[in-house]
Design a protein around this motif. Structure first.
Motif, short mmCIF file in Angstrom:
data_model
loop_
_atom_site.label_atom_id
_atom_site.label_comp_id
_atom_site.label_asym_id
_atom_site.label_seq_id
_atom_site.Cartn_x
_atom_site.Cartn_y
_atom_site.Cartn_z
N ALA A 35 0.82 -1.21 0.00
CA ALA A 35 0.00 0.00 0.00
C ALA A 35 0.85 1.26 0.00
CB ALA A 35 -0.94 0.00 1.20
N LEU A 36 2.12 1.15 0.36
CA LEU A 36 2.99 2.33 0.38
C LEU A 36 3.37 2.70 -1.05
CD1 LEU A 36 5.35 1.46 3.37
CD2 LEU A 36 3.46 3.09 3.35
N PRO A 37 3.58 3.99 -1.30
CA PRO A 37 3.96 4.40 -2.67
C PRO A 37 5.37 3.93 -3.02
CG PRO A 37 4.07 6.27 -1.16
CD PRO A 37 3.44 5.14 -0.39
N ILE A 38 5.61 3.78 -4.31
CA ILE A 38 6.94 3.40 -4.78
C ILE A 38 7.89 4.57 -4.60
CG2 ILE A 38 8.25 2.79 -6.85
CD1 ILE A 38 5.80 1.28 -7.84
N ALA A 39 9.10 4.30 -4.10
CA ALA A 39 10.11 5.34 -3.90
C ALA A 39 10.67 5.74 -5.26
CB ALA A 39 11.21 4.85 -2.97
N ASN A 40 10.43 6.97 -5.68
CA ASN A 40 10.84 7.40 -7.02
C ASN A 40 11.73 8.62 -7.01
OD1 ASN A 40 9.03 9.34 -6.24
ND2 ASN A 40 7.48 8.88 -7.81
#
Length: 789
Positions: free
Chosen positions: A603-608
């Motif tokens: 559920a956490l956003p992808i580190a970009n």
């Protein structure tokens, strides 16, 4: 009977340099007993000065020093000197005037003496002085057995430099084992002209063989005023472990009331001891605490501690208890056993009942046993680990997993021409029951097998280390939260790394400056792991050290994906002569060439982000005992500081004082479970002249605008006594306090010590050790704690 005027049978011993006479030629009390003032000690050559307590105006120096060797009475000759000797071949010999009789390590002086025919026994009269290593006695009449060393002295005074004590008595007897019995006497460790405290007793016994003293039917006098009657008291006269009463502990808190504890130490054997501590809290009731320690040839050292308070008046009449077992030792030269097993009855136990006045609360009580086998180039660990959750508000799904068991195998060594193979492998079964329906129950076995190969080049100019690793991760899962088709999972992924660094340096006068660039490239392909469980893994807190690690996770449930390069720069200034580091500064950042898709929670956003935070460190020994450190994280895209820690520390070479000033700041980070913090701290231990000492501790929450912890203490230490006054205030965690109890806690406590006897203690040392940086490096204060010898 022949008469020999001024017969000299032996050359007299020279009197100690500190013995002097008054203007009218008579000896004062101090010279007669070998009392040397500070001025007289300072006048001696540096190599001959005895160690002097800075709080004392002088020191006892006996005619025979405590370190002198004592000859065997049956084998040592008796040497005699006197002004006149009346000698009878078959009868008693009489010595008159400046009589001196000695054996190695012993000496007797008197105005007159009578010796038996074999010179094994003697009686003495007038200005008697009996000296042994560290002990001197004076009196009017005495009998002495040179063979057995038994003695009886009447109307006497005595000094023991070994225990820094003095006294007087109607009569002192000494038996063949060295036991001194003082009849109707007085005992004190104060200087000769100091009447701060003394014991007057019908019977005092000092046993130097056992290291204990006993007082019967005694009165404790403070400034010659009787303050306490003691029918019996047993106290140590040296630092050996002995059964007896230790320093009592007392204090007062705003929730528990008056708190008094009386530790009783039991010396069960040379390698076993125990301490039982009855404790009374005026508002809670009576409690018993205990500790058992052991030292075994195979198992090593360990301790078992516990406490029991029945029907706490302030805790709904419920029993409160704790138990712990800690053990560490080597079964063989290669096999080590460690245990750490803990139990506590409730979450507020340490807040309400914690001894030594320090908060040692934790939500989970660990229970661990492990065996570690160390080979030449590899290590194997077997561990069983579980936890007791003491906070009732924590749901089952939030509790940590138990490891039942865990096996770890790590190894590697450098082979020919810099090649270095390595292996990290793990087999562990995780278990956590979820009975409250707070989440799905997932248990199972995890396998990790990570072989690696690297080539190491290490030279004075720098280092180069290419590496290749194959990471494998597999699961066998059970539980209600595991779909039938997903009970077996596995993933594998390689990783490639290249770590490199250079060392440049230049001479600048008396200093050498270095510039040390470092670059670490890491590549690992992405493998979908969103369906995998998370048993014990968390995202590591970012710091300068994290720049050059191969994984951004702690734990074994994820295989990193990476295509990144870490760049760092360190510069040092080093003294060219002594090699001491004057200052060290480091800064670095990670540049990412690809998004990081592997994460703990899908559920956490992808580190970009294209780059990481800037990480910086600074360490500078400022000089004259001062040093400073700083750590910082700066987020470029938000242009703000994410984390900052600045500390100034003062600890001079004398190690009799210290000071710490600190500031800590961090922003909230939900991905790490990190709460926001802005805190200032200050601590100080400062002598004030010779006898006074100020102690302060302060921690302030700048966000909540409240003091979290404060301590103000004042100590006065004299030659024979010491007193400490402390006022402490702190805030307890709202989730860890008794029902109806106040969050604000306040305690006022006192320590009083009569040196050479015992005192009243609140156990403040542990509080200072846990909360004041550098406290354990100070000159060690006197303590009643007894360790294995």
């Amino acid at each position: 009977m022949p008469r020999l005027p001024h017969a000299t049978l032996w050359l007299a011993l020279a009197a100690p340099a500190c013995l002097a006479a008054t203007a009218d030629g008579t000896d004062t009390e101090k010279p007669r007993f070998g009392w040397a003032t500070r001025a007289e000690i300072n006048a001696l050559p540096a190599g001959e000065r005895p160690r002097l307590d800075p709080t004392c105006p002088g020191i006892w120096i006996t005619p025979i020093p405590p370190t002198a060797q004592v000859g065997d009475p049956a084998l040592s000759n008796i040497e005699v000197e006197a002004d006149q000797v009346h000698y009878e071949v078959e009868g008693t010999s009489t010595l008159i005037g400046k009589v001196s009789i000695s054996q190695p390590g012993r000496r007797i002086e008197a105005d007159q003496a009578e010796l038996t025919r074999n010179q094994n026994e003697g009686s003495f009269r007038g200005n008697i002085l009996i000296a042994e290593p560290g002990l001197v006695l004076t009196g009017d009449e005495a009998e002495f057995d040179f063979q057995t060393q038994q003695a009886r002295i009447r109307r006497t005074e005595f000094v023991s430099s070994a225990i820094n004590a003095r006294g007087r008595a109607d009569e002192i007897q000494r038996n063949e084992k060295g036991l001194l019995t003082i009849a109707h006497g007085e005992y004190s460790t104060c200087p000769p002209d100091d009447r701060t405290w003394s014991f007057e007793a019908r019977n005092i016994r000092l046993n130097q063989e056992s290291g204990r003293g006993e007082v019967r039917n005694a009165t404790l006098n403070i400034k010659d005023v009787p303050v306490l009657y003691v029918p019996y008291f047993n106290f140590p006269i040296d630092d050996r472990r002995q059964t007896g009463i230790l320093i009592p502990r007392f204090g007062n808190t705003n929730d528990g009331g008056f708190d008094f504890a009386l530790p009783v130490y039991l010396n069960l054997a040379p390698n076993f001891d125990a301490t039982l501590t009855p404790r009374l809290m005026s508002r809670r009731g009576a409690m018993m605490e205990g500790e058992f320690r052991y030292l075994l040839p195979r198992l090593g050292e360990g301790r078992i501690e516990g406490g029991f308070l029945p029907a706490d008046n302030l805790y709904d009449e419920r029993d409160r208890k704790s138990l712990s077992w800690r053990q560490s030792g080597r079964l063989t030269p290669r096999l080590q056993l460690n245990t750490d097993v803990n139990y506590v009855s409730d979450s507020a136990y340490f807040i309400d009942l914690g001894t030594d006045l320090s908060i040692s609360n934790t939500v989970f009580q660990e229970r661990t046993g492990e065996l570690i086998y160390s080979g030449d180039n590899w290590t194997m660990l077997g561990r069983v680990q579980g936890y007791q959750t003491i906070d009732p508000l924590i749901t089952d799904i939030e509790k940590p997993y138990a490891r039942l068991p865990q096996l770890l195998l790590n190894g590697g060594r450098r082979v020919a021409r810099g090649w270095q193979p390595g292996l990290r492998s793990e087999l562990v079964y995780f278990e956590r029951r979820v009975d409250d329906l707070s989440g799905p129950e997932i248990n199972g076995t995890r396998y990790r097998f990570d072989p690696a190969l690297s080539y190491v080049v290490s030279e004075p100019w720098g280092h180069l280390k290419p590496s290749l690793q194959l990471r494998t991760l597999a699961y066998e899962l059970t539980g209600s939260g595991v779909p039938g088709e997903r009970d077996s999972e596995s993933v594998a992924s390689p990783s490639v790394g290249l770590d490199s660094g250079l060392m440049f340096e230049r001479r600048q006068g008396d200093y050498i400056q270095t510039v040390e660039p470092r670059a670490f490239y890491l590549f690992a392909p992405y493998t979908d792991q969103n369906h995998l469980p998370n048993f014990d893994t968390a995202t590591s807190t970012f710091s300068f050290q994290q720049l050059f690690r191969e994984s951004r996770f702690s734990g074994g449930d994820r295989l990193d994906d990476a295509n990144q390069i870490s760049l760092g720069l360190t510069s040092r200034v080093i003294g060219a002569g002594d090699g001491q580091e004057v200052i060290r500064a480091s800064v670095g950042q990670i540049v990412y060439f690809r998004d990081r898709k592997v994460r703990l929670d899908p559920a956490l956003p992808i580190a970009n982000a294209d780059t990481s935070n800037f990480a910086a460190q600074l360490a500078a020994p400022i000089g004259r005992g001062w040093s400073s450190t700083a750590d910082a994280l700066w987020t470029p895209n938000l242009e703000h500081t994410t984390q900052l820690s600045v500390n100034f520390n003062y600890l001079p070479e004398s190690r009799d004082r210290l000071a710490n000033i600190g500031y800590n700041f961090r922003r909230e980070d939900p991905t790490l479970g990190q709460e926001a913090l802005r805190q200032a701290s200050f601590s100080l231990i400062q002598p004030i002249r010779t006898n006074w000492q100020l102690l302060t501790l302060w921690q302030y929450d700048l966000r909540g605008e409240e003091t979290q912890e404060s301590l103000l203490g004042l100590q006065y230490e004299a030659c024979c006594w010491k007193v400490r006054l402390f006022d402490r205030r702190f805030l307890a965690d709202p989730d860890d306090i008794s029902p109806g109890a106040r969050r604000e806690r306040r305690a006022f406590f006192v320590e009083v010590e009569l040196k050479g006897l015992a005192g009243l203690s609140s156990g403040v040392k542990s509080l200072l050790s846990n909360n004041i940086f550098g406290y354990n490096q100070l000159v060690e204060p006197s303590s009643s704690r007894q360790e294995f010898r």
